[in-house]
Write an enzyme that holds these catalytic residues in place. Structure first.
Site, short mmCIF file in Angstrom:
data_model
loop_
_atom_site.label_atom_id
_atom_site.label_comp_id
_atom_site.label_asym_id
_atom_site.label_seq_id
_atom_site.Cartn_x
_atom_site.Cartn_y
_atom_site.Cartn_z
N ASP A 104 0.83 -1.23 0.03
CA ASP A 104 0.01 -0.02 0.13
C ASP A 104 0.83 1.29 -0.08
O ASP A 104 2.13 1.26 0.31
CB ASP A 104 -1.02 -0.10 1.25
CG ASP A 104 -1.82 -1.28 1.30
OD1 ASP A 104 -2.32 -1.78 0.27
OD2 ASP A 104 -2.28 -1.49 2.38
N1 URA Z 1 -1.04 -5.95 3.72
C1 URA Z 1 -1.56 -4.94 3.94
O1 URA Z 1 -2.54 -4.55 4.32
N2 URA Z 1 -1.00 -3.67 3.35
C2 URA Z 1 0.32 -4.17 2.54
O2 URA Z 1 0.69 -3.01 1.95
C3 URA Z 1 0.68 -5.31 2.48
C4 URA Z 1 0.32 -6.37 3.42
#
Ligand code: URA
Length: 238
Positions: A104
């Site tokens: 993310d």
């Molecule tokens: N899980 C998440 O919620 N976000 C990420 O960036 C990676 C794994």
């Protein structure tokens, strides 16, 4: 290989562009400028070359490890933040490196990028169960019950009736946990922690398969990796 051919394979431009790059004296071998694109060069044997004063060595496959900072998207067409690709030099982008899976925009830590589509597929395919370790800063205090709920498995809205479990979960501080997953569903860590009754305040990936984020690599910095490091490692799964 001819020098122009070698620079072409390494992402320094089209054949015509690398020929004019060399002709304009911006490329050096052994510290000396060369201006003939047809100069034979054994770069495949590891001899370095310089372009505009920067030192490079020939890499048959581009595989790099980036310490992803917050505020960058893994998408090639970012919407709200710059792409992680903007943190890499132009020849790597020109070679077509792409992120191996996604983090993310607000997640930090270990992100691989490669121009090898088969390697990328192998590392991201759900069939291969590559282990990923996340350091989770929770919004609320962590207790044994939270860890137990996560280890027992939680139900996610898009997988009704299924228990989604980490491979491992441990408390690492009053508001921190470490989660190991072998899959990569959308926002998986955030959704699992929410389903277990807490909230992710910050998320950092510290390991991917056999690789650990080097402590010396600052956010935004990257380094080359030898793809052999990812051959047949046990935590690459099946
Ligand atoms: N899980 C998440 O919620 N976000 C990420 O960036 C990676 C794994």
């Amino acid at each position: 290989m001819r020098l122009s051919e070698l620079l072409f394979t390494q992402g320094f431009g089209t054949r015509r562009q690398v020929a004019s790059l060399i002709a304009s004296g911006r490329v050096r071998l052994g510290g000396l400028p060369v201006d003939d694109p047809d100069t034979p060069f054994q770069g495949e044997r590891g001899e370095p070359f310089e372009v505009d004063g920067e030192r490079w060595t020939f890499q048959p496959t581009a595989l790099v490890l980036l310490h992803k900072p917050a505020g960058h998207e893994c998408s090639l067409r970012p919407q709200a933040h710059p792409s992680v690709l903007s943190l890499l030099p132009a020849p790597l982008r020109q070679r077509g490196v792409q992120p191996v899976g996604r983090l993310d925009a607000d997640t930090t830590g270990l992100l691989l990028l490669t121009d090898d589509g088969r390697l990328n597929h192998r590392l991201t395919s759900p069939r291969h169960h590559v282990h990923k370790v996340y350091e989770v800063q929770c919004a609320h205090p962590v207790d044994a019950a939270l860890v137990r709920r996560l280890l027992d498995g939680v139900e996610l809205r898009d997988a009704p009736g299924e228990r989604v479990r980490p491979l491992a979960c441990e408390a690492t501080g009053p508001t921190q946990i470490r989660l190991t997953l072998d899959e990569g569903r959308y926002h998986q860590v955030k959704r699992m922690v929410a389903a277990a009754g807490n909230r992710v305040a910050a998320l950092h990936r510290s390991r991917f398969g056999p690789l650990e984020l080097p402590a010396s690599l600052e956010p935004g910095q990257w380094c080359w990796l030898d793809p052999a490091l990812l051959q047949d490692a046990p935590d690459l799964g099946r």
